[in-house]
Design a protein around this motif. Structure first.
Motif, PDB file in Angstrom:
ATOM      1  N   GLY A  57      -2.044   7.207  -6.061  1.00 18.37           N
ATOM      2  CA  GLY A  57      -2.351   6.817  -4.684  1.00 18.37           C
ATOM      3  C   GLY A  57      -1.291   5.915  -4.089  1.00 18.37           C
ATOM      4  O   GLY A  57      -0.890   6.088  -2.930  1.00 18.37           O
ATOM      5  N   LEU A  58      -0.827   4.944  -4.866  1.00 23.17           N
ATOM      6  CA  LEU A  58       0.242   4.061  -4.371  1.00 23.17           C
ATOM      7  C   LEU A  58       1.540   4.817  -4.123  1.00 23.17           C
ATOM      8  O   LEU A  58       2.245   4.548  -3.143  1.00 23.17           O
ATOM      9  CB  LEU A  58       0.496   2.931  -5.373  1.00 23.17           C
ATOM     10  N   GLY A  59       1.845   5.760  -4.985  1.00 23.91           N
ATOM     11  CA  GLY A  59       3.048   6.558  -4.791  1.00 23.91           C
ATOM     12  C   GLY A  59       2.987   7.373  -3.516  1.00 23.91           C
ATOM     13  O   GLY A  59       3.969   7.464  -2.775  1.00 23.91           O
ATOM     14  N   ALA A  60       1.827   7.959  -3.242  1.00 28.11           N
ATOM     15  CA  ALA A  60       1.665   8.732  -2.005  1.00 28.11           C
ATOM     16  C   ALA A  60       1.783   7.825  -0.784  1.00 28.11           C
ATOM     17  O   ALA A  60       2.441   8.175   0.202  1.00 28.11           O
ATOM     18  CB  ALA A  60       0.317   9.454  -2.007  1.00 28.11           C
ATOM     19  N   LEU A  61       1.178   6.670  -0.856  1.00 28.11           N
ATOM     20  CA  LEU A  61       1.220   5.736   0.267  1.00 28.11           C
ATOM     21  C   LEU A  61       2.629   5.217   0.512  1.00 28.11           C
ATOM     22  O   LEU A  61       3.119   5.227   1.652  1.00 28.11           O
ATOM     23  CB  LEU A  61       0.256   4.572   0.009  1.00 28.11           C
TER      24      LEU A  61
END
Length: 90
Positions: A57-61
């Motif tokens: 999720g952090l990578g996508a954000l």
């Protein structure tokens, strides 16, 4: 611009699901996964799955924010890398 917003939204949703699972909410996982885990292993299993989802999720954000702010799609490799890391952690 809308695709970056959608990637950010998906990243937030995946991160929040990972956070909830990491805190011990095993009900968010498939029934098959809940049945196959022993009771003494549920906490460590939830932490491991939660961390992997939070990284994805952090990578996508991060990748969508960088791509939108700098108007360059070259930062989407962060999404690919964080997904690979998150999947290997799960």
């Amino acid at each position: 611009m809308i695709k970056y917003f959608m990637i950010s939204l998906i990243g937030i949703i995946v991160f929040m699901n990972g956070y909830c699972i990491k805190k011990g909410n095993i009900g968010l996982l498939h029934l098959h996964n809940r049945i196959m885990i022993l009771n003494e292993d549920k906490d460590s299993y939830c932490r491991m799955i939660g961390r992997g989802l939070m990284i994805m999720g952090l990578g996508a954000l991060i990748s969508s924010l960088l791509s939108a702010c700098l108007n360059n799609e070259n930062y989407l490799f962060i999404l690919l890398a964080s997904s690979a890391i998150g999947v290997t952690m799960c």
